[in-house]
Design a protein around this motif. Structure first.
Motif, short mmCIF file in Angstrom:
data_model
loop_
_atom_site.label_atom_id
_atom_site.label_comp_id
_atom_site.label_asym_id
_atom_site.label_seq_id
_atom_site.Cartn_x
_atom_site.Cartn_y
_atom_site.Cartn_z
N GLN A 258 9.90 -0.24 -4.69
CA GLN A 258 8.83 0.92 -4.20
C GLN A 258 9.70 2.30 -4.20
O GLN A 258 10.57 2.33 -3.52
CB GLN A 258 8.16 0.60 -3.08
CG GLN A 258 7.61 -0.77 -2.86
CD GLN A 258 8.45 -1.92 -2.17
OE1 GLN A 258 9.35 -2.01 -2.75
NE2 GLN A 258 7.94 -2.40 -1.37
N ILE B 63 6.88 2.62 6.11
CA ILE B 63 6.32 1.45 5.97
C ILE B 63 4.92 1.55 5.21
O ILE B 63 4.80 0.61 4.31
CB ILE B 63 6.09 0.84 7.44
CG1 ILE B 63 7.47 0.45 7.83
CG2 ILE B 63 5.35 -0.52 7.25
CD1 ILE B 63 7.56 -0.10 9.45
N LYS B 64 4.16 2.41 5.57
CA LYS B 64 2.94 2.67 4.59
C LYS B 64 3.05 3.05 3.38
O LYS B 64 2.55 2.35 2.37
CB LYS B 64 2.33 3.94 5.48
CG LYS B 64 0.69 4.00 4.98
CD LYS B 64 0.07 5.43 5.56
CE LYS B 64 -1.22 5.52 4.68
NZ LYS B 64 -2.02 6.66 5.33
N THR C 159 15.15 -6.09 0.29
CA THR C 159 14.72 -6.27 1.43
C THR C 159 15.71 -6.14 2.65
O THR C 159 16.62 -6.60 2.88
CB THR C 159 13.94 -7.45 1.48
OG1 THR C 159 12.94 -7.60 0.56
CG2 THR C 159 13.13 -7.64 3.00
N PRO D 241 9.17 -4.55 5.39
CA PRO D 241 8.35 -5.16 4.15
C PRO D 241 9.57 -5.61 3.04
O PRO D 241 10.42 -4.99 2.98
CB PRO D 241 7.53 -3.97 3.82
CG PRO D 241 7.34 -3.12 4.87
CD PRO D 241 8.82 -3.29 5.53
N GLU D 242 8.90 -6.19 2.37
CA GLU D 242 9.67 -6.82 1.05
C GLU D 242 9.90 -6.10 0.06
O GLU D 242 8.96 -5.22 -0.41
CB GLU D 242 8.76 -7.82 0.26
CG GLU D 242 9.69 -8.52 -0.76
CD GLU D 242 8.97 -9.76 -1.36
OE1 GLU D 242 9.15 -9.96 -2.78
OE2 GLU D 242 7.98 -10.20 -0.92
N SER E 225 4.39 -0.57 1.49
CA SER E 225 3.46 -1.71 1.74
C SER E 225 2.51 -1.77 0.56
O SER E 225 2.18 -0.60 0.09
CB SER E 225 3.15 -1.51 3.12
OG SER E 225 3.91 -1.57 4.07
#
Length: 131
Positions: free
Chosen positions: A97, A127-128, A87, A92-93, A131
């Motif tokens: 991903q 970000i999208k 992170t 975001p965490e 997330s």
């Protein structure tokens, strides 16, 4: 020589070889990122890269490099293929991903050295994706 310098810079990036990237930079190098403050000098850039390598594992593909006729300016367009490992503050965490993000870099060159890199990408798209 400038297209070879840009290619060597990104080859170093893809290999995770910070020293190879730093070898492409002039002593008065500046880095302007999409988000955040300007970094002046190789030491500040190296610290930034060390942080990024801790938080992200990225490889650049589909690279297209364009150089001005006089060799003093260049641009590169590419895809960032990444994994979000740790992170990063204010984001975001991280859970491992993956993402694919179009991006680009703009360069100023003097001789065979890079004096400036400005990097652009769509942070909201990233970000999208994570997330």
């Amino acid at each position: 020589m400038s297209i070879e310098t840009i290619r060597a810079y990104y080859d170093g990036f893809n290999a995770g070889d910070l020293d190879a990237m730093l070898d492409c930079l002039s002593d008065d190098f500046v880095h302007d990122a999409n988000e955040g403050a300007r970094r002046d000098g190789k030491a500040a850039f190296a610290a930034f890269c060390t942080h990024m390598n801790r938080c992200y594992k990225e490889t650049l593909t589909d690279m297209v490099i364009m150089v001005s006729e006089d060799g003093t300016r260049a641009a590169a367009e590419f895809l960032v293929n990444g994994a979000y490992l740790e992170t990063d503050a204010g984001l975001p965490e991280a859970r491992g991903q993956t993402y694919v993000l179009p991006a680009g870099g703009f360069f100023s060159l003097e001789g065979s050295k890079i004096t400036r890199v400005t990097t652009y990408y769509n942070l909201q798209d990233w970000i999208k994706q994570v997330s």
